[in-house]
Design a protein around this motif. Structure first.
Motif, PDB file in Angstrom:
ATOM      1  N   ALA A  69      58.944 111.215 117.606  1.00  0.00           N
ATOM      2  CA  ALA A  69      58.681 110.099 116.703  1.00  0.00           C
ATOM      3  C   ALA A  69      57.388 110.319 115.923  1.00  0.00           C
ATOM      4  O   ALA A  69      57.318 110.043 114.713  1.00  0.00           O
ATOM      5  N   THR A  70      56.367 110.832 116.585  1.00  0.00           N
ATOM      6  CA  THR A  70      55.110 111.108 115.903  1.00  0.00           C
ATOM      7  C   THR A  70      55.287 112.202 114.862  1.00  0.00           C
ATOM      8  O   THR A  70      54.776 112.092 113.739  1.00  0.00           O
ATOM      9  N   LEU A  71      56.032 113.232 115.199  1.00  0.00           N
ATOM     10  CA  LEU A  71      56.285 114.312 114.252  1.00  0.00           C
ATOM     11  C   LEU A  71      57.062 113.811 113.040  1.00  0.00           C
ATOM     12  O   LEU A  71      56.728 114.144 111.897  1.00  0.00           O
ATOM     13  N   ARG A  72      58.074 112.992 113.263  1.00  0.00           N
ATOM     14  CA  ARG A  72      58.849 112.439 112.145  1.00  0.00           C
ATOM     15  C   ARG A  72      57.976 111.558 111.260  1.00  0.00           C
ATOM     16  O   ARG A  72      58.093 111.580 110.034  1.00  0.00           O
ATOM     17  N   GLU A  73      57.117 110.776 111.876  1.00  0.00           N
ATOM     18  CA  GLU A  73      56.241 109.892 111.104  1.00  0.00           C
ATOM     19  C   GLU A  73      55.285 110.705 110.241  1.00  0.00           C
ATOM     20  O   GLU A  73      55.078 110.401 109.072  1.00  0.00           O
ATOM     21  N   ARG A  74      54.718 111.744 110.789  1.00  0.00           N
ATOM     22  CA  ARG A  74      53.780 112.564 110.028  1.00  0.00           C
ATOM     23  C   ARG A  74      54.469 113.322 108.908  1.00  0.00           C
ATOM     24  O   ARG A  74      53.932 113.466 107.824  1.00  0.00           O
ATOM     25  N   GLY A  76      57.181 112.401 107.402  1.00  0.00           N
ATOM     26  CA  GLY A  76      57.667 111.429 106.418  1.00  0.00           C
ATOM     27  C   GLY A  76      56.585 111.004 105.437  1.00  0.00           C
ATOM     28  O   GLY A  76      56.858 110.732 104.277  1.00  0.00           O
ATOM     29  N   ARG A  77      55.369 110.950 105.864  1.00  0.00           N
ATOM     30  CA  ARG A  77      54.274 110.532 104.979  1.00  0.00           C
ATOM     31  C   ARG A  77      53.905 111.608 103.974  1.00  0.00           C
ATOM     32  O   ARG A  77      53.519 111.310 102.868  1.00  0.00           O
ATOM     33  N   HIS A  78      54.006 112.866 104.385  1.00  0.00           N
ATOM     34  CA  HIS A  78      53.550 113.956 103.516  1.00  0.00           C
ATOM     35  C   HIS A  78      54.677 114.564 102.694  1.00  0.00           C
ATOM     36  O   HIS A  78      54.430 115.397 101.859  1.00  0.00           O
ATOM     37  N   ALA A  79      55.881 114.185 102.988  1.00  0.00           N
ATOM     38  CA  ALA A  79      57.023 114.801 102.280  1.00  0.00           C
ATOM     39  C   ALA A  79      57.238 114.203 100.907  1.00  0.00           C
ATOM     40  O   ALA A  79      56.774 113.231 100.514  1.00  0.00           O
TER      41      ALA A  79
END
Length: 79
Positions: A69-74, A76-79
């Protein structure tokens, strides 16, 4: 108490919309225990290690869910 309930609500809302996370929490531990029980069918080894594995798997799965979940959140913000 209010913060705890608000955080719990947000987490449950996010998990509800992600079927991969639900599968990871429900299917993977059951599948792993079943596989290990099948491998050690004719040995007393599972009788010794089975209970500790059943206790350990939820912690491992929760760690994986949190990490993913943390990886997806990070991402998602930079993509």
């Amino acid at each position: 108490m209010r913060r705890t309930l608000a955080t719990t609500g947000r987490v449950l809302n996010q998990v509800r919309h992600d079927p991969r996370t639900i599968a990871l929490m429900l299917v993977v531990p059951s599948l792993l225990i079943g596989l290990i029980a099948w491998i050690f069918t004719d040995t007393p080894a599972f009788q010794r290690i089975g209970p500790s594995m059943i206790a350990l798997f939820p912690f491992v799965v929760m760690f994986l869910v949190t990490s993913i979940a943390t990886l997806r959140e990070r991402r998602g913000r930079h993509a």
